[in-house]
Motif scaffolding. Sequence first.
Motif, short mmCIF file in Angstrom:
data_model
loop_
_atom_site.label_atom_id
_atom_site.label_comp_id
_atom_site.label_asym_id
_atom_site.label_seq_id
_atom_site.Cartn_x
_atom_site.Cartn_y
_atom_site.Cartn_z
N ALA A 70 0.85 -1.21 0.00
CA ALA A 70 0.00 0.00 0.00
C ALA A 70 0.87 1.25 0.00
CB ALA A 70 -0.91 -0.01 1.22
N PHE A 71 1.90 1.20 0.81
CA PHE A 71 2.83 2.33 0.89
C PHE A 71 3.44 2.62 -0.49
CE2 PHE A 71 7.56 2.83 1.49
CZ PHE A 71 7.55 4.21 1.65
N LYS A 72 3.84 1.55 -1.18
CA LYS A 72 4.45 1.76 -2.50
C LYS A 72 3.43 2.31 -3.49
CE LYS A 72 6.27 -2.20 -3.21
NZ LYS A 72 7.03 -3.27 -3.86
N ARG A 73 2.19 1.87 -3.35
CA ARG A 73 1.17 2.40 -4.26
C ARG A 73 0.98 3.89 -4.04
NH1 ARG A 73 -3.99 -1.06 -5.36
NH2 ARG A 73 -2.86 -2.98 -5.76
N ILE A 74 0.99 4.29 -2.78
CA ILE A 74 0.84 5.72 -2.49
C ILE A 74 2.00 6.48 -3.12
CG2 ILE A 74 0.90 7.44 -0.62
CD1 ILE A 74 -0.57 5.35 1.13
N VAL A 75 3.19 5.93 -2.98
CA VAL A 75 4.37 6.58 -3.57
C VAL A 75 4.24 6.61 -5.09
CG1 VAL A 75 6.86 6.36 -3.92
CG2 VAL A 75 5.90 6.00 -1.64
N ASP A 76 3.86 5.48 -5.68
CA ASP A 76 3.73 5.43 -7.14
C ASP A 76 2.66 6.39 -7.65
OD1 ASP A 76 5.70 3.56 -7.41
OD2 ASP A 76 4.36 1.84 -7.55
N ASN A 77 1.67 6.63 -6.80
CA ASN A 77 0.59 7.52 -7.22
C ASN A 77 0.98 8.99 -7.09
OD1 ASN A 77 -2.06 7.46 -8.27
ND2 ASN A 77 -2.82 8.32 -6.35
N ASN A 78 2.16 9.24 -6.56
CA ASN A 78 2.67 10.61 -6.44
C ASN A 78 4.04 10.69 -7.10
OD1 ASN A 78 0.76 12.18 -4.53
ND2 ASN A 78 0.99 10.17 -3.57
N PRO A 79 4.04 10.69 -8.44
CA PRO A 79 5.32 10.56 -9.14
C PRO A 79 6.35 11.62 -8.76
CG PRO A 79 3.47 10.41 -10.66
CD PRO A 79 2.90 10.81 -9.35
N GLU A 80 5.89 12.78 -8.33
CA GLU A 80 6.85 13.84 -8.00
C GLU A 80 7.16 13.89 -6.51
OE1 GLU A 80 8.42 15.45 -10.29
OE2 GLU A 80 7.21 14.45 -11.82
N ILE A 81 6.89 12.84 -5.82
CA ILE A 81 7.07 12.86 -4.36
C ILE A 81 8.53 13.14 -3.99
CG2 ILE A 81 7.51 10.37 -4.14
CD1 ILE A 81 5.75 10.42 -1.59
N PHE A 82 8.70 13.97 -2.95
CA PHE A 82 10.02 14.19 -2.35
C PHE A 82 9.72 14.08 -0.85
CE2 PHE A 82 13.24 17.47 -0.87
CZ PHE A 82 14.31 16.62 -1.00
N GLY A 83 9.90 12.88 -0.32
CA GLY A 83 9.28 12.63 0.97
C GLY A 83 10.18 12.11 2.07
N ILE A 84 9.67 12.24 3.29
CA ILE A 84 10.32 11.61 4.44
C ILE A 84 9.35 10.57 4.98
CG2 ILE A 84 11.37 11.95 6.70
CD1 ILE A 84 11.96 14.80 5.98
N VAL A 85 9.85 9.36 5.16
CA VAL A 85 9.02 8.25 5.63
C VAL A 85 9.48 7.90 7.04
CG1 VAL A 85 8.33 5.87 5.16
CG2 VAL A 85 8.89 7.42 3.25
N PHE A 86 8.56 7.99 7.98
CA PHE A 86 8.94 7.73 9.37
C PHE A 86 8.59 6.32 9.80
CE2 PHE A 86 8.96 12.31 9.45
CZ PHE A 86 10.05 12.58 10.26
N CYS A 87 9.57 5.67 10.41
CA CYS A 87 9.35 4.35 10.98
C CYS A 87 9.57 4.46 12.48
CB CYS A 87 10.32 3.35 10.39
SG CYS A 87 10.06 3.09 8.65
N ARG A 88 9.16 3.39 13.18
CA ARG A 88 9.26 3.48 14.64
C ARG A 88 10.64 3.03 15.15
NH1 ARG A 88 3.91 2.40 17.37
NH2 ARG A 88 3.77 0.91 15.69
#
Length: 614
Positions: A232-250
Amino acid sequence: MNPFINLGIRHDIVNAISELGFENPTPIQEQSIPVLLTGSNDFVGLAQTGTGKTAAFGLPLLELLDFEENHPQALVLCPTRELCLQITNDIKNYAKKMNNVNVVAVYGGASIQDQLRQIKRGVQIVVATPGRMLDIINRKAIDFSQVKFVVLDEADEMLNMGFQEDIDSILSTTPDEKKTWLFSATMPSEVRRIAKKYMTDPFELTMGEKNTGNVNIDHEYYVVRARDKYAAFKRIVDNNPEIFGIVFCRTKIETQEIAEALIKDGYNADSLHGDLSQQQRDKVMKRYRERSLQLLIATDVAARGIDVNDVTHVINYSLPDEIENYTHRSGRTARAGKTGVSIAIINSKELGKIRQIERTIGKKFVKGEIPTGFDVCEKQLFALVHKVHNVTVNEAQIEQYIPRIMDEFKDLDKEEVIKRFASLEFNRFLDYYKNAPDLNAPADDFRREGERGERGTRDAGGKSEYTRLFINLGSVDEFNRGDLLGYICNNSKISGRTVGKIDVKGVYSFFEVNNGDVDQVMNNFKGVEFKGREVRIEISGEGTSTSRSGGGDRREGGYQRREGGGGYNRDRNNGGEKREGGFNRDRNKSAGGGGFRDFSGKPREDRPERRRRF
Ligand code: AMP
């Protein structure tokens, strides 16, 4: 007239900040600069990161200090090395056109000798993290007896990180008459307390409502099953081709695993966490800042103080334990007046936490739907079309090939060429995403999960009918509660109805079974392997009133570490469902434009397949 002049800032500073692109003051600058310029108030500013805080206190400091004198007059304390360097750099930039301004950054993880030398040479503004500052004070290498201003930046973070005592000790070496300016994104009672302790009648400024997140941030959440989270996470990323993001893990492990899985799936990502050396962290940050990295996977601690503009998305791959941290995480986007999106990928049990966060930030989340494979194809296609339209053509280089290219296309008209070019990628997306499953958690999951959470009853005497067992399998093996229930029942041949509470952790889980079934479960699991690894079941002492010998919560080192494979990218060899890979999005390697091909220009063939266990 330049609005900063109106606020009382002198020309040489205004000229320098104009070169930085500061045309108008941000709201916090507008409101705090006139107050701070008087130099006669203690001050509390409640403001998010990215609102222009540094200039809000940095510009008044440059106005108020006497740079003919070369001794420490201002001390800025901040939580992290990154922020320390950032503030130092910013103040130096504001002072670019002034003479004799000496700013020194004092922080851990770098040579103390260099810092001592710089201090010895003379300094008016010291920007420091508390630990190293105290070290230098203890060496009697600095004299704060003439400090006029102390700034406590990101005070809530400093307290979160346990710097309270260090701050106390440092401030005790500064004069009582100094003025203290405190900035904080949130105002928990601890910050209130230090404000009270160090300040007299401070001028208080709240930008937006207390604890309120930045208004330019949209908050979204997506509900998925644990086993679908990565896809699901990858789909969200793929759906935002111009993403420049920070992904937080615990955790550091989760951070590392997600980053490794993404890299393997062809994404342009890397991790930032506390197990990396300072040098490695600097390298990752440099690549991110320069945008040669598209996704930065980080822990809360490592990401503190990250100041990168234009972050489009913050993704909470796991929600933080502390709600305050959500504000800090989301504050990494929508900086300097820009907009941004903060996304939480949750399971149905975490909805309550979303509601809690909503209450804290005073803003509603929007429930998002994980896009369908087709949605993603469409998004990617048009991003590609857009890129092609806007690409800068290197006329000199391409010219020599044009006649041959034209010759190749001579039997096709423009529309046909465009159609074919678009199909080249689109067919591949379609092929890749065909049969992509719906990844949104079905509504009845909520009920089912809730019901199971209630299980684990006690008899009339208050004695538990259940024994809590430890198993060395967990969410990294892509088990959710339903999966684990099935797995336990299949292997131990007990009925699902006799299983009580199931608590899935990262690399291990706990589950309750009827006291009478314990031996059967333990016996039937003897010799069972999961992916070549022995499955261990042990009795946990925690939470059972009928605990048996040999118990004890196994969290401390009781479970095996994973060997080879990590949690997210392992091929499972025994099942049906396809795993979603990702497109190769390494911009540096992409052969111009789409970012969907590797350097060879061939489509990636190694899309991992998602398989189920059973
Ligand atoms: P800060 O909250 O100090 O970390 O600032 C966030 C970002 O906004 C930094 O990149 C600053 O350079 C930028 N910035 C601060 N003040 C202004 C301003 N008045 N105009 C434009 N950009 C600003």
